[in-house]
Design a protein around this motif. Structure first.
Motif, PDB file in Angstrom:
ATOM      1  N   LEU A   1      50.289  73.276  85.920  1.00  0.00           N
ATOM      2  CA  LEU A   1      51.529  73.729  85.272  1.00  0.00           C
ATOM      3  C   LEU A   1      51.682  75.243  85.389  1.00  0.00           C
TER       4      LEU A   1
ATOM      5  N   LEU B   1      48.420  67.770  81.814  1.00  0.00           N
ATOM      6  CA  LEU B   1      49.099  68.874  82.494  1.00  0.00           C
ATOM      7  C   LEU B   1      48.382  69.120  83.806  1.00  0.00           C
TER       8      LEU B   1
ATOM      9  N   VAL C   1      54.000  67.477  84.011  1.00  0.00           N
ATOM     10  CA  VAL C   1      53.653  67.067  82.654  1.00  0.00           C
ATOM     11  C   VAL C   1      53.691  65.550  82.629  1.00  0.00           C
TER      12      VAL C   1
ATOM     13  N   CYS D   1      56.853  74.043  77.257  1.00  0.00           N
ATOM     14  CA  CYS D   1      56.901  73.359  78.554  1.00  0.00           C
ATOM     15  C   CYS D   1      56.451  71.900  78.430  1.00  0.00           C
ATOM     16  N   ILE D   2      55.578  71.618  77.466  1.00  0.00           N
ATOM     17  CA  ILE D   2      55.100  70.249  77.298  1.00  0.00           C
ATOM     18  C   ILE D   2      56.256  69.322  76.966  1.00  0.00           C
TER      19      ILE D   2
ATOM     20  N   ILE E   1      48.711  63.207  76.950  1.00  0.00           N
ATOM     21  CA  ILE E   1      49.314  64.306  77.731  1.00  0.00           C
ATOM     22  C   ILE E   1      48.335  64.745  78.810  1.00  0.00           C
TER      23      ILE E   1
END
Length: 258
Positions: A15, A12, A70, A58-59, A10
């Motif tokens: 964000l 971000l 993302v 939100c992920i 992952i």
């Protein structure tokens, strides 16, 4: 180190998330930049209202970010169509504060449910569900219904269900906050077992000792931003930021009072 563990599962990038309210726009997340590698356990701590749960939602796009990107397994979720997002979401197991079990289905059927949606062979789905219930210590309760379970048992069923599709990433949104204190330990024990197996996990938690002992990285959030990030020994033993020190000072004071 295993090459797979070097990969960011992952990322971000910038964000942000804003909500429109009757009192104007509220910024829940502001320019969050974070990288989580395979096999890491990210503990996210902070006061209520810091944006922790919004970040997790939100992920996996249960909440649509207002800005930023993302990147999951090298792919930009922000640019995906809804069908593609749903497929990507299958690789992210989500465990909520509330258990969200189906009341009319027994424990085994609840764990089988996501596999049914994915059209998995029913015999294989039941075999997998039984294995997972054994993992969380509930194989003897597979014919029970949610109303017959304690809160801790319900959350362990929810964890088994989240594991059903063999996700690449597990997201925990304060999984023990709805439990009575005596039930917290049994859920944390299952999470410790998962952590020892090398699963990638993002855990929003108020259980500071658990975050300190299990996490490979810890993020402290306040006011929708990441105030400090580091290894548990640094965050809990020698925090650099005033807000982190103040927050953890309260935690230590509460522990001393017990």
């Amino acid at each position: 180190m295993d090459q797979n563990k070097e990969e960011a599962i992952i990322r971000l990038e910038g964000l942000g998330k804003q909500f429109a309210t009757s009192n104007g726009t509220v910024t829940a997340l502001d320019d969050i930049n974070l990288e989580i590698r395979r096999g890491e356990i990210f503990g996210i701590i902070g006061l209520s209202g810091a944006g922790k749960s919004t970040l997790v939602r939100c992920i996996n796009y249960l909440e649509e970010p207002t800005s930023g990107r993302v990147i999951f397994e090298g792919k930009n979720l922000s640019a995906m169509k809804e069908k593609e997002k749903r497929l990507a979401r299958q690789s992210m197991g989500m465990i909520f504060q509330q258990f969200n079990l189906l009341a009319q289905r027994n424990v085994l059927q609840n764990v089988c449910f996501p596999m049914e949606i994915a059209h998995m062979d029913s015999r294989k789905a039941k075999e997998r569900a039984k294995e997972l219930l054994k993992l969380v210590g509930l194989e003897e309760r597979m014919n029970a219904y949610p109303a017959q379970l304690s809160g801790g048992q319900k959350q362990r069923v929810a964890i088994a269900r989240a594991l059903a599709m063999e996700p690449e990433l597990l997201l925990f949104d304060e999984p023990t906050s709805a439990l009575d204190p005596q039930m917290v330990g049994e859920v944390l024990e299952v999470m410790r077992k998962l952590a020892s197996e090398g699963l990638t996990m993002i855990i929003v938690t108020h259980e500071m000792a658990f975050a300190r002992d299990v996490s490979s990285q810890v993020v402290f959030m306040a006011g929708g931003v990441i105030v400090e990030e580091g290894e548990p020994a640094q965050i809990f033993g020698a925090p650099k930021e005033h807000q982190t020190k103040e927050f953890l000072g309260r935690f230590m004071h509460e522990r001393a009072a017990l």
